[in-house]
Design an enzyme around this catalytic site. Sequence first.
Site, PDB file in Angstrom:
ATOM      1  CB  SER A  27      54.903  83.864 -62.731  1.00 53.58           C
ATOM      2  OG  SER A  27      54.040  84.879 -62.873  1.00 53.58           O
ATOM      3  CG  HIS A  67      36.451  60.200 -52.567  1.00 55.16           C
ATOM      4  ND1 HIS A  67      35.500  60.022 -53.536  1.00 55.16           N
ATOM      5  CD2 HIS A  67      36.498  59.196 -51.950  1.00 55.16           C
ATOM      6  CE1 HIS A  67      35.058  58.904 -53.481  1.00 55.16           C
ATOM      7  NE2 HIS A  67      35.492  58.238 -52.422  1.00 55.16           N
TER       8      HIS A  67
END
Length: 431
Positions: A262, A141
């Site tokens: 970036s 999870h």
Amino acid sequence: MIERYTLPEMANLWSEAYKLKTWLQVEIAVCEAQAELGYIPSEAVEEIKAKADFDPKRVLEIEAVVRHDVIAFLTNVNEYVGDAGRYIHLGLTSSDVLDTALALQLVASLDILLQRLEDLIQVIRQKAREHRNTVMAGRSHGIHAEPITFGFKLAGWLAEVLRHQERLRNLRQTIAVGKISGAVGTYANVEPRVEAIACQKLGLKPDTASTQVISRDRHADYVQQLALLAASIERFAVEIRNLQKTDVLEVEEFFSKGQKGSSAMPHKRNPIRSERLTGMARLVRSHAGAALENVALWHERDISHSSVERVILPDACTLTHFMLTEITDLVKNLLVYPENMERNLNCYGGVVFSQKVLLALIDKGSQREEAYAIVQESAHAAWNKPEGNFQDLISKDPRVTEKLSPAELEVCFDPQQHLSHLEEVYQRLGI
């Protein structure tokens, strides 16, 4: 497929010239079969083999007039062959050539994919060997669960790709099928022996019961298997993306000198290759749906499948080839940070060892629910606090210390307690 995601090895197999080459292979194999059975003169076949050729541009010129690709191809071939060309395509229908030649392309594509898959298998196995003892937190999870090793995580990947290898090998047998059975598959104008001989020459098996086409369940199976392989590659890519998060940073895609992450933020080192693989898997899966739609054709055939296959078959093969090449290089050069794995494993004072403490208390006579509540209390007290320390808290709980000695409690926090049986898994996979 756009050039950006197309590698030369696979691009060659799906070029127009290669397609026409396979058409000619089929036509010549049929001529040779008919000559062996005495239906056409052997001298004519030798002349055909010596002279037969085609010009892709000329084929397109003819097709613009006749509006039929196979007729255009045959017309162009006969321009090279001359009179002996009357024996080419004798008793055949277009799909005899198209479907049999397509099988040759699909088999050749699978052979390349199997080679690249073997490369991936070897890279994962080697990386797993390197990290068979690199301890990290197992997660369920998205939450820390219990200790594993990075090598064990990779063992799961290896087992998965080995299953894909077996699937693709079986798929090769399923798709390596030709048909030379005429207009509706009844052999009305070409006998089954011609099909058997021609297919043998081409390395194929005759279809068991074709109509005018080879039934498209085979082709749907083909694309679905590629989609399943792409889904596994996506699983690996998503795992890398998750482990590369800044606040996790247990692995990282190799960042080459001069690379930039970036246009705005110089610090960025993004998992761009893994993200690309995730997107590509979506494309391959979409092709599987289209391949299933192709199964239901009208009667003995229509051509609703044709336009679809012109796109999805080369694209699915090309994308899967690119994905295999990309994930292989990605895993081979993956940066692994064991020190970060250790840091994350021990956050909040080793809460990942809670079950070992629970079992130790039960072994000393505690009721399960009582022991669970005691352990959970200390674990949750440590959870999400910078200073949180589960081991310290549990070691000071009198309900625990009356049952467990300091040495017995210390053993519960030894990661090796969780890893003692992994050797069996490694042996199964040759790691």
